[in-house]
Scaffold this active site. Structure first.
Site, PDB file in Angstrom:
ATOM      1  N   ARG A 289       1.153  -1.489  -0.222  1.00  0.00           N
ATOM      2  CA  ARG A 289      -0.637  -0.027   0.166  1.00  0.00           C
ATOM      3  C   ARG A 289       0.855   1.382  -0.196  1.00  0.00           C
ATOM      4  NH1 ARG A 289      -2.598   3.435   4.785  1.00  0.00           N
ATOM      5  NH2 ARG A 289      -4.447   3.538   3.253  1.00  0.00           N
TER       6      ARG A 289
ATOM      7  N   SER B 182     -12.561  -4.604  -1.509  1.00  0.00           N
ATOM      8  CA  SER B 182     -13.400  -3.668   0.042  1.00  0.00           C
ATOM      9  C   SER B 182     -14.925  -3.379   0.250  1.00  0.00           C
ATOM     10  CB  SER B 182     -12.633  -1.374   0.237  1.00  0.00           C
ATOM     11  OG  SER B 182     -11.135  -2.198   0.682  1.00  0.00           O
TER      12      SER B 182
ATOM     13  N   LYS C 188      -6.134   4.735   8.566  1.00  0.00           N
ATOM     14  CA  LYS C 188      -6.796   5.353   7.450  1.00  0.00           C
ATOM     15  C   LYS C 188      -8.038   6.154   8.343  1.00  0.00           C
ATOM     16  CE  LYS C 188      -9.441   4.009   3.361  1.00  0.00           C
ATOM     17  NZ  LYS C 188      -9.599   3.182   2.215  1.00  0.00           N
TER      18      LYS C 188
END
Length: 212
Positions: free
Chosen positions: A42, A111, A140
């Site tokens: 990521r 997701s 996040k």
């Protein structure tokens, strides 16, 4: 490459925020030695050239440990370097289109936060689902929480494995027992710890007890 349920037991998502004096490949290898069963790269702020080089390095490492390796969001990088697949969010593209680009044998994770999103993702070709955030998370900022009944309903409704993500720690992971998930996806619970190898090893033992 199929996405086996057992591969999702301890899903490690990278974050360079905690690197300090180590390199990303070094900390990822520590997590693999400790027992991570899946790795997602990521990167939100890295140039394409550096991203590509890093992805190739991590792919080699994951092959060495026989663990699936996927790239978050960046479909072109995943295709160029031959990643095992990609993980996309609700805003990052249609799984059907991603499948056309990457091919039938690649893993596509999506997701989701609702049963409806889950059903759509699976109908469109998702191989596994990431559901969360299950707990408050600093990784996040815009992540909204999903309650346990919704997580359980998603697991009961879809035919693909589900991994829970978001604020999961070795202290709260026990709350996810009996929800039907295949495993947990974590960032800081591994990469934010002083001893990454030990953290991964401890979490692996816990997840084996809870979800296998």
């Amino acid at each position: 490459m199929n996405c086996d349920r057992k591969d999702l037991l301890l899903y490690a998502v990278t974050d360079r925020y905690w690197l300090e004096e180590k390199t990303l490949p070094e900390v990822v290898e520590d997590s693999l030695k400790g027992g991570a069963t899946f790795v997602q790269l990521r990167e939100k702020n890295l140039g394409e050239k550096e991203f590509l080089e890093e992805a190739k390095e991590l792919q080699k490492l994951c092959r060495k440990y026989r663990v699936p390796f996927v790239v978050n969001d960046n479909i072109s990088i995943a295709k160029e370097m031959g990643a095992d697949g990609v993980h996309i969010g609700q805003e990052d593209g249609d799984p059907k289109e991603v499948r056309k680009i990457l091919g039938e044998e690649k893993i596509i994770g999506v997701s989701v936060q609702t049963v409806e999103q889950a059903e759509t993702a699976v109908a469109d070709g998702a191989d596994y689902l990431g559901v969360g955030a299950m707990f408050p998370t600093g990784s996040k900022e815009d992540a909204s929480e999903v309650d346990f009944p919704t997580l359980k309903k998603i697991c009961e409704t879809v035919s693909v494995p589900v991994v829970a993500i978001g604020g999961i720690t070795k202290e709260n992971v026990f709350q996810l027992k009996d929800t039907g998930i295949a495993g947990i996806a974590v960032i800081s619970a591994i990469y934010g710890q002083k001893n990454i190898y030990n953290s991964a090893k401890e979490l692996k033992a816990i997840t084996e007890e809870l979800f296998l």
